[in-house]
Enzyme design. Structure first.
Site, mmCIF file in Angstrom:
data_model
loop_
_atom_site.group_PDB
_atom_site.id
_atom_site.type_symbol
_atom_site.label_atom_id
_atom_site.label_comp_id
_atom_site.label_asym_id
_atom_site.label_seq_id
_atom_site.Cartn_x
_atom_site.Cartn_y
_atom_site.Cartn_z
ATOM 1 C CG ASN A 209 17.868 20.364 8.665
ATOM 2 O OD1 ASN A 209 17.255 19.459 8.926
ATOM 3 N ND2 ASN A 209 18.948 20.570 9.712
ATOM 4 C CG ASP A 278 26.879 21.297 8.478
ATOM 5 O OD1 ASP A 278 27.152 20.245 9.366
ATOM 6 O OD2 ASP A 278 26.656 20.700 7.466
ATOM 7 C CE LYS A 288 9.598 39.747 15.426
ATOM 8 N NZ LYS A 288 8.282 40.088 15.389
ATOM 9 N N PRO A 304 29.821 21.559 16.815
ATOM 10 C CG PRO A 304 29.346 20.668 18.841
ATOM 11 C CD PRO A 304 29.070 22.027 18.101
ATOM 12 C CG ASP A 305 30.908 15.651 12.723
ATOM 13 O OD1 ASP A 305 30.118 14.776 13.099
ATOM 14 O OD2 ASP A 305 31.058 15.707 11.593
ATOM 15 C CB ILE A 306 27.229 14.955 17.556
ATOM 16 C CG1 ILE A 306 26.798 16.389 17.846
ATOM 17 C CG2 ILE A 306 26.886 13.951 18.768
ATOM 18 C CD1 ILE A 306 25.223 16.528 17.950
ATOM 19 C CG PHE A 322 22.070 7.827 8.196
ATOM 20 C CD1 PHE A 322 22.236 7.079 9.391
ATOM 21 C CD2 PHE A 322 20.990 7.739 7.212
ATOM 22 C CE1 PHE A 322 21.271 6.244 9.503
ATOM 23 C CE2 PHE A 322 20.272 6.636 7.471
ATOM 24 C CZ PHE A 322 20.294 5.994 8.495
ATOM 25 C CE LYS A 336 29.998 13.638 4.384
ATOM 26 N NZ LYS A 336 28.753 13.889 3.949
ATOM 27 C CE LYS A 340 31.126 13.339 9.400
ATOM 28 N NZ LYS A 340 30.084 13.949 9.818
HETATM 29 O O1 C5P Z 1 29.417 15.443 7.320
HETATM 30 P P1 C5P Z 1 27.829 15.317 7.288
HETATM 31 O O2 C5P Z 1 27.391 16.320 7.892
HETATM 32 O O3 C5P Z 1 27.405 15.009 6.003
HETATM 33 O O4 C5P Z 1 27.720 13.865 8.250
HETATM 34 C C1 C5P Z 1 26.528 13.448 8.525
HETATM 35 C C2 C5P Z 1 26.367 12.373 9.452
HETATM 36 O O5 C5P Z 1 27.130 13.273 10.653
HETATM 37 C C3 C5P Z 1 25.087 12.027 9.919
HETATM 38 O O6 C5P Z 1 25.434 10.735 10.401
HETATM 39 C C4 C5P Z 1 25.030 13.240 10.832
HETATM 40 O O7 C5P Z 1 23.928 12.781 11.998
HETATM 41 C C5 C5P Z 1 26.265 13.431 11.671
HETATM 42 N N1 C5P Z 1 26.493 14.777 12.100
HETATM 43 C C6 C5P Z 1 26.811 15.105 13.547
HETATM 44 N N2 C5P Z 1 26.930 16.151 13.886
HETATM 45 C C7 C5P Z 1 27.174 17.353 13.129
HETATM 46 C C8 C5P Z 1 27.060 16.967 11.831
HETATM 47 C C9 C5P Z 1 26.681 15.793 11.099
HETATM 48 O O8 C5P Z 1 26.190 13.974 14.397
HETATM 49 N N3 C5P Z 1 27.444 18.451 13.465
#
Ligand code: C5P
Length: 403
Positions: A209, A278, A288, A304-306, A322, A336, A340
């Site tokens: 991105n 995501d 390749k 995973p959402d860290i 953020f 959020k 979260k």
């Molecule tokens: O849900 P969203 O992606 O909008 O959330 C953004 C926040 O979550 C940011 O702080 C981003 O660094 C964190 N994030 C994360 N891991 C992910 C997706 C987002 O830590 N896979």
């Protein structure tokens, strides 16, 4: 990073009659724990000698850009990197004009362009010069870019006029500098993620991105300047390592998560600025991918959402997330924050004319459970500093409440 280090302040002296007051300013700043190095414009040296400032600051004074001896000691770029703060006092009308225009025709204005340190100005000039539309426009430009303007005061002027344009008294300037530099985070260890992640499709291609990492790196520096020990886990960026304790470089979201999970138990605060992908390709080809087929279908799986994982730990650190939103900023950010389980969320509008990805400026609205603060459009460096102070304030507040 040395937890007890002083704040390094580069003091620029412009050619205004109040330059003599800046001798006292150096003393006042030193009393408040600043390590001060002085740079004078040529005009300033006709009013006060560099030797005077050398005596009070305890360091040689720089006056010219192309000074081979001085450059051999500490080059102007090293000096620009050295500074935590750039304070210009007195800031004359001419200096303000050159700063606003981005002119770098002497050492001080060159340093102002080369440093990432926040800029503070204490204007000093005749009242007509101060009121002149050109000066007021320059002031507006500098403020918009995030410069902090201290004064000027009103009153008797050296030229006999009475009105606005007097430089603030040294003690007022020194006091104004102090609150922003108190080591509010000394002793705190902060883990921060920044930049994009790269999700490989094959050995030469990836999904990613537009995140430049600038906001995260600026925030890492700003938190470090408040005395915190900062560990930065960064996806690929073109940025130089900020002055922090440790930089861990990663590529993918899974790498980032692994690095975060290894570090998090020793951290007091977790700040997630990274634009984590995501989704990642379900399979990454070992070789390749060839363009034989007319159509290529990619299957993606969720990463995973860290941040959510960290906030969900049994004893989580103070968590700051953020949110980049194209619409309905407040509703999405608050959703959020709750979903979260975060302590704070910094939300910015993307996709419009203002700020966001790949820009030097940004604006944020920060939300927490029972409060919010709007941080208007300013340079990412200044914004990071303001946000770092807010994080420190909220973190200390929560800490105090729970002890
Ligand atoms: O849900 P969203 O992606 O909008 O959330 C953004 C926040 O979550 C940011 O702080 C981003 O660094 C964190 N994030 C994360 N891991 C992910 C997706 C987002 O830590 N896979």
């Amino acid at each position: 990073m040395d937890q007890n280090q002083e704040s390094r302040l580069l003091l620029g002296i412009g050619g205004g009659i109040s330059a003599y007051k800046s001798v006292d300013l150096v003393r006042r700043l030193k009393e408040r724990g600043f390590d001060v190095r002085v740079v004078m414009t040529h005009a300033a040296t006709t009013l006060v000698t560099p030797l005077t400032f050398q005596a009070v600051s305890g360091h040689p004074v720089r006056t010219t850009l192309l000074d081979a001896t001085a450059e051999a000691g500490m080059s102007h770029i090293e000096l620009a990197r050295w500074a935590d703060w750039l304070l210009i006092a007195p800031a004359t009308a001419d200096l303000m004009a050159r700063l606003a225009a981005g002119i770098a025709d002497d050492l001080l204005t060159t340093l102002a362009l080369a440093t990432e340190a926040p800029l503070c100005l204490a204007p000093a000039m005749n009242q007509h010069m101060w009121r002149h539309p050109a000066t007021q426009e320059n002031l507006h430009i500098l403020r918009e870019r995030g410069a902090r303007i201290l004064g000027p005061a009103e009153g008797d002027q050296a030229c006999g006029d009475v009105g606005p344009g007097r430089m603030l008294e040294p003690i007022e300037i020194a006091e104004a500098m102090r609150p922003v530099t108190v080591h509010q985070l000394t002793g705190a260890r902060i883990l921060l993620t920044a930049g994009p992640t790269r999700e490989p499709l094959d050995p030469v291609r990836y999904l990613s991105n537009r995140s430049s990492g600038r906001m995260g790196y600026a925030l890492a520096s700003a938190l470090g300047s408040l005395g915190a020990e900062v560990v930065l886990v960064s996806g690929p960026t073109a940025l130089a390592q900020p002055r922090i304790a440790e930089l861990i470089q990663v590529e993918t979201a899974l790498d980032m998560r692994a690095a975060v999970m290894t570090q998090v138990s020793s951290c007091d605060i977790f700040v997630a600025t990274a634009a984590v992908a995501d989704y990642r390709p379900a399979e990454s080809a070992g070789r390749k991918i060839k363009k034989d087929a007319d159509e290529l279908v990619l299957r993606l799986v969720r990463n995973p959402d860290i941040l959510a994982e960290v906030a969900d730990l049994a004893s989580p650190p103070f968590t700051v997330g953020f949110a980049a939103e194209t619409d309905d900023l407040e509703r999405h950010a608050l959703a959020k924050l709750t979903a979260k389980g975060l302590d704070m969320i910094a939300a910015n509008q993307v996709g419009g004319a203002q700020g966001g990805f790949e820009r030097d400026d940004n604006a944020l609205t920060v939300f927490w459970k029972d409060g919010r603060r709007d941080l208007p459009l300013m340079s990412k460096t200044r914004l990071a500093q303001t946000l770092a102070e807010l994080i420190a304030e909220r973190y200390r507040g929560r800490h105090a409440a729970s002890t």
